[in-house]
Motif scaffolding. Structure first.
Motif, PDB file in Angstrom:
ATOM      1  N   SER A 115     -10.013   4.925   9.545  1.00  0.00           N
ATOM      2  CA  SER A 115     -10.770   6.136   9.246  1.00  0.00           C
ATOM      3  C   SER A 115     -12.164   6.059   9.855  1.00  0.00           C
ATOM      4  CB  SER A 115     -10.899   6.334   7.741  1.00  0.00           C
ATOM      5  OG  SER A 115     -11.636   7.512   7.451  1.00  0.00           O
ATOM      6  N   SER A 116     -12.622   7.202  10.354  1.00  0.00           N
ATOM      7  CA  SER A 116     -13.993   7.295  10.853  1.00  0.00           C
ATOM      8  C   SER A 116     -14.898   7.938   9.808  1.00  0.00           C
ATOM      9  CB  SER A 116     -14.026   8.116  12.146  1.00  0.00           C
ATOM     10  OG  SER A 116     -13.485   9.409  11.915  1.00  0.00           O
ATOM     11  N   ARG A 117     -14.310   8.426   8.693  1.00  0.00           N
ATOM     12  CA  ARG A 117     -15.107   9.096   7.674  1.00  0.00           C
ATOM     13  C   ARG A 117     -15.449   8.172   6.502  1.00  0.00           C
ATOM     14  NH1 ARG A 117      -9.953  12.687   6.053  1.00  0.00           N
ATOM     15  NH2 ARG A 117      -9.081  11.431   4.366  1.00  0.00           N
ATOM     16  N   ARG A 118     -14.731   7.058   6.395  1.00  0.00           N
ATOM     17  CA  ARG A 118     -14.969   6.151   5.277  1.00  0.00           C
ATOM     18  C   ARG A 118     -16.161   5.256   5.573  1.00  0.00           C
ATOM     19  NH1 ARG A 118     -12.023   4.155   0.935  1.00  0.00           N
ATOM     20  NH2 ARG A 118     -12.756   2.117   0.244  1.00  0.00           N
ATOM     21  N   THR A 119     -16.998   5.020   4.563  1.00  0.00           N
ATOM     22  CA  THR A 119     -18.172   4.169   4.746  1.00  0.00           C
ATOM     23  C   THR A 119     -18.110   2.908   3.897  1.00  0.00           C
ATOM     24  OG1 THR A 119     -19.356   5.440   3.042  1.00  0.00           O
ATOM     25  CG2 THR A 119     -19.665   6.120   5.350  1.00  0.00           C
ATOM     26  N   ARG A 120     -17.395   2.961   2.770  1.00  0.00           N
ATOM     27  CA  ARG A 120     -17.332   1.801   1.876  1.00  0.00           C
ATOM     28  C   ARG A 120     -16.251   0.830   2.348  1.00  0.00           C
ATOM     29  NH1 ARG A 120     -16.735   3.771  -4.161  1.00  0.00           N
ATOM     30  NH2 ARG A 120     -16.937   1.512  -4.432  1.00  0.00           N
ATOM     31  N   PRO A 121     -16.487  -0.464   2.184  1.00  0.00           N
ATOM     32  CA  PRO A 121     -15.469  -1.458   2.577  1.00  0.00           C
ATOM     33  C   PRO A 121     -14.205  -1.295   1.730  1.00  0.00           C
ATOM     34  CG  PRO A 121     -17.601  -2.488   2.200  1.00  0.00           C
ATOM     35  CD  PRO A 121     -17.717  -1.095   1.683  1.00  0.00           C
ATOM     36  N   PHE A 122     -13.095  -1.773   2.270  1.00  0.00           N
ATOM     37  CA  PHE A 122     -11.839  -1.721   1.533  1.00  0.00           C
ATOM     38  C   PHE A 122     -11.843  -2.797   0.449  1.00  0.00           C
ATOM     39  CE2 PHE A 122     -10.763   0.096   5.681  1.00  0.00           C
ATOM     40  CZ  PHE A 122     -10.215   1.299   5.269  1.00  0.00           C
ATOM     41  N   SER A 123     -11.215  -2.477  -0.686  1.00  0.00           N
ATOM     42  CA  SER A 123     -11.252  -3.372  -1.850  1.00  0.00           C
ATOM     43  C   SER A 123      -9.966  -4.192  -1.954  1.00  0.00           C
ATOM     44  CB  SER A 123     -11.426  -2.543  -3.118  1.00  0.00           C
ATOM     45  OG  SER A 123     -10.258  -1.751  -3.343  1.00  0.00           O
ATOM     46  N   HIS A 124      -9.951  -5.103  -2.933  1.00  0.00           N
ATOM     47  CA  HIS A 124      -8.750  -5.894  -3.206  1.00  0.00           C
ATOM     48  C   HIS A 124      -7.601  -4.972  -3.631  1.00  0.00           C
ATOM     49  CE1 HIS A 124     -10.413  -9.854  -2.658  1.00  0.00           C
ATOM     50  NE2 HIS A 124     -11.440  -9.577  -3.466  1.00  0.00           N
ATOM     51  N   ARG A 125      -7.916  -3.890  -4.274  1.00  0.00           N
ATOM     52  CA  ARG A 125      -6.891  -2.907  -4.677  1.00  0.00           C
ATOM     53  C   ARG A 125      -6.170  -2.363  -3.464  1.00  0.00           C
ATOM     54  NH1 ARG A 125      -8.340   2.563  -5.767  1.00  0.00           N
ATOM     55  NH2 ARG A 125      -6.715   3.739  -6.865  1.00  0.00           N
ATOM     56  N   HIS A 126      -6.919  -2.092  -2.414  1.00  0.00           N
ATOM     57  CA  HIS A 126      -6.313  -1.594  -1.177  1.00  0.00           C
ATOM     58  C   HIS A 126      -5.444  -2.668  -0.525  1.00  0.00           C
ATOM     59  CE1 HIS A 126     -10.073   1.117  -1.169  1.00  0.00           C
ATOM     60  NE2 HIS A 126      -9.051   1.805  -1.668  1.00  0.00           N
ATOM     61  N   LEU A 127      -5.953  -3.896  -0.536  1.00  0.00           N
ATOM     62  CA  LEU A 127      -5.173  -4.994   0.054  1.00  0.00           C
ATOM     63  C   LEU A 127      -3.883  -5.236  -0.740  1.00  0.00           C
ATOM     64  CD1 LEU A 127      -7.994  -7.552   0.924  1.00  0.00           C
ATOM     65  CD2 LEU A 127      -6.884  -5.879   2.422  1.00  0.00           C
ATOM     66  N   ASN A 128      -3.967  -5.093  -2.064  1.00  0.00           N
ATOM     67  CA  ASN A 128      -2.766  -5.258  -2.892  1.00  0.00           C
ATOM     68  C   ASN A 128      -1.718  -4.209  -2.545  1.00  0.00           C
ATOM     69  OD1 ASN A 128      -3.833  -7.436  -4.254  1.00  0.00           O
ATOM     70  ND2 ASN A 128      -4.618  -6.217  -5.961  1.00  0.00           N
ATOM     71  N   TYR A 129      -2.177  -2.972  -2.319  1.00  0.00           N
ATOM     72  CA  TYR A 129      -1.239  -1.911  -1.943  1.00  0.00           C
ATOM     73  C   TYR A 129      -0.586  -2.238  -0.604  1.00  0.00           C
ATOM     74  CZ  TYR A 129       0.746   2.563  -0.624  1.00  0.00           C
ATOM     75  OH  TYR A 129       1.622   3.545  -0.230  1.00  0.00           O
ATOM     76  N   LEU A 130      -1.387  -2.669   0.343  1.00  0.00           N
ATOM     77  CA  LEU A 130      -0.854  -3.015   1.665  1.00  0.00           C
ATOM     78  C   LEU A 130       0.202  -4.112   1.572  1.00  0.00           C
ATOM     79  CD1 LEU A 130      -3.869  -2.989   4.130  1.00  0.00           C
ATOM     80  CD2 LEU A 130      -1.668  -1.864   4.460  1.00  0.00           C
ATOM     81  N   GLU A 131      -0.081  -5.128   0.780  1.00  0.00           N
ATOM     82  CA  GLU A 131       0.866  -6.247   0.670  1.00  0.00           C
ATOM     83  C   GLU A 131       2.143  -5.817  -0.047  1.00  0.00           C
ATOM     84  OE1 GLU A 131      -1.436  -9.336  -1.080  1.00  0.00           O
ATOM     85  OE2 GLU A 131      -2.647  -9.655   0.737  1.00  0.00           O
ATOM     86  N   LEU A 132       1.998  -4.924  -1.041  1.00  0.00           N
ATOM     87  CA  LEU A 132       3.185  -4.373  -1.705  1.00  0.00           C
ATOM     88  C   LEU A 132       4.019  -3.572  -0.722  1.00  0.00           C
ATOM     89  CD1 LEU A 132       4.789  -3.698  -4.323  1.00  0.00           C
ATOM     90  CD2 LEU A 132       3.233  -1.745  -4.620  1.00  0.00           C
ATOM     91  N   PHE A 133       3.368  -2.740   0.057  1.00  0.00           N
ATOM     92  CA  PHE A 133       4.020  -1.916   1.083  1.00  0.00           C
ATOM     93  C   PHE A 133       4.695  -2.825   2.115  1.00  0.00           C
ATOM     94  CE2 PHE A 133       3.090   2.098   3.870  1.00  0.00           C
ATOM     95  CZ  PHE A 133       4.432   2.195   4.196  1.00  0.00           C
ATOM     96  N   SER A 134       3.985  -3.859   2.546  1.00  0.00           N
ATOM     97  CA  SER A 134       4.507  -4.762   3.568  1.00  0.00           C
ATOM     98  C   SER A 134       5.756  -5.482   3.103  1.00  0.00           C
ATOM     99  CB  SER A 134       3.429  -5.772   3.964  1.00  0.00           C
ATOM    100  OG  SER A 134       3.965  -6.772   4.805  1.00  0.00           O
ATOM    101  N   ARG A 135       5.721  -6.013   1.864  1.00  0.00           N
ATOM    102  CA  ARG A 135       6.892  -6.734   1.339  1.00  0.00           C
ATOM    103  C   ARG A 135       8.084  -5.800   1.204  1.00  0.00           C
ATOM    104  NH1 ARG A 135       2.928  -9.135  -1.987  1.00  0.00           N
ATOM    105  NH2 ARG A 135       3.503  -7.759  -3.721  1.00  0.00           N
TER     106      ARG A 135
END
Length: 289
Positions: A115-135
């Motif tokens: 995203s070019s509109r997001r300014t805040r860093p990604f959180s552990h919550r986002h990483l957890n979603y990614l890992e759930l999606f990946s598995r």
């Protein structure tokens, strides 16, 4: 983690295809991450290939972000773990987050959000979603591959059966269920939705020697594991008399016969040729004598 319920509803929705699920899960991630682009890419021999892309960007903007997006994806694969990053040019800064899709420790793809509109860093919550999606993706992708491989093997077997006119059959002795391949059904001249059982299958053999021989062979296989290979006469569902070669093998588990299986071949044409050859040989002997 309210997204887990939403993820579960999409992932286990039987009305959705695999591709529909992936697109919906990418969209769910976009909403969760507050980003404008989600991507799944596969590792191919020639490099990364985009498999699914969900974006709010115009074609011009997505073409602009594509090189740094793919470069970041390569970085995710190299690190082999969830990773975040950024790319800046003279006009804007884009934030990225991604996770590798691993199968038996080997990377088969990557899931990335940008995203070019997001300014805040990604959180552990986002990483957890990614890992759930990946598995989930890894498991489903392998299952899809195996399913397609199975379908191809079945199609190849069906083509072989059709060309060679050899059918297959099996019977599960625990469930009493019997299966005939399409070619076996064609040989018996029954509909393709015909459901056989062991008793009716034996009844197709011509009464007398042929039926007795197959009955004894089945019994011997179940009790002693003896396989069989017989040439017998059979009467089809349309009352056509034919010759068949019937082969059978028994499968045992802990001294119990649990399955019989084998092949089935219409050899009527071969039997005619044999009889013609016998007749020719007999004629030759009579002329010589």
């Amino acid at each position: 983690m309210e997204y887990v319920s939403a993820f579960h509803n999409i992932a286990y929705d039987q009305s959705l295809t695999f591709d529909n699920k992936v697109a919906s899960l990418l969209q769910l991630g976009k909403n969760l991450f507050n980003v404008d682009t989600g991507m799944v890419a596969h590792v191919e021999a020639s490099g990364l290939t985009v498999a699914v892309l969900e974006t709010d960007l115009s074609r011009q903007k997505i073409n602009k972000i594509r090189p740094p997006l793919l470069a970041f994806s390569e970085e995710v694969l190299e690190k082999a773990q969830s990773t975040s990053g950024r790319h800046s040019d003279n006009k804007s800064t884009s934030l990225f987050v991604g996770a590798p899709i691993l199968c038996h420790s080997a990377a088969i793809g990557v899931i990335v959000y940008a995203s070019s509109r997001r300014t805040r860093p990604f959180s552990h919550r986002h990483l957890n979603y990614l890992e759930l999606f990946s598995r989930w993706y890894s498991y489903e992708f392998v299952n899809q591959y195996k399913h397609e491989e199975y379908k191809q093997n079945i199609e190849m077997l069906n083509r072989f059966e059709s060309i060679a006119k050899v059918g297959t059959w099996e019977v599960n002795l625990r469930t009493k269920q019997m299966k005939w391949s399409d070619q076996t059904k064609l040989i018996h001249q029954v509909p393709l939705d015909y459901v056989p059982n062991l008793e009716t299958a034996i009844d197709f053999y011509k009464e007398g020697y042929s039926r007795d021989a197959i009955s004894n062979s089945v019994e011997n296989a179940i009790t002693s594991g003896e396989s069989w290979q017989l040439e017998l006469e059979l009467v089809t569902a349309k009352n056509r008399a034919i010759w068949v070669k019937a082969n059978g093998i028994a499968e045992f588990v802990e001294n119990e016969c649990i399955r019989l299986f084998g092949t089935f071949h219409d050899i009527s044409h071969e039997m005619i040729i044999r009889e013609d050859l016998k007749a020719d040989v007999q004629d030759s002997k009579q002329r010589i004598s």
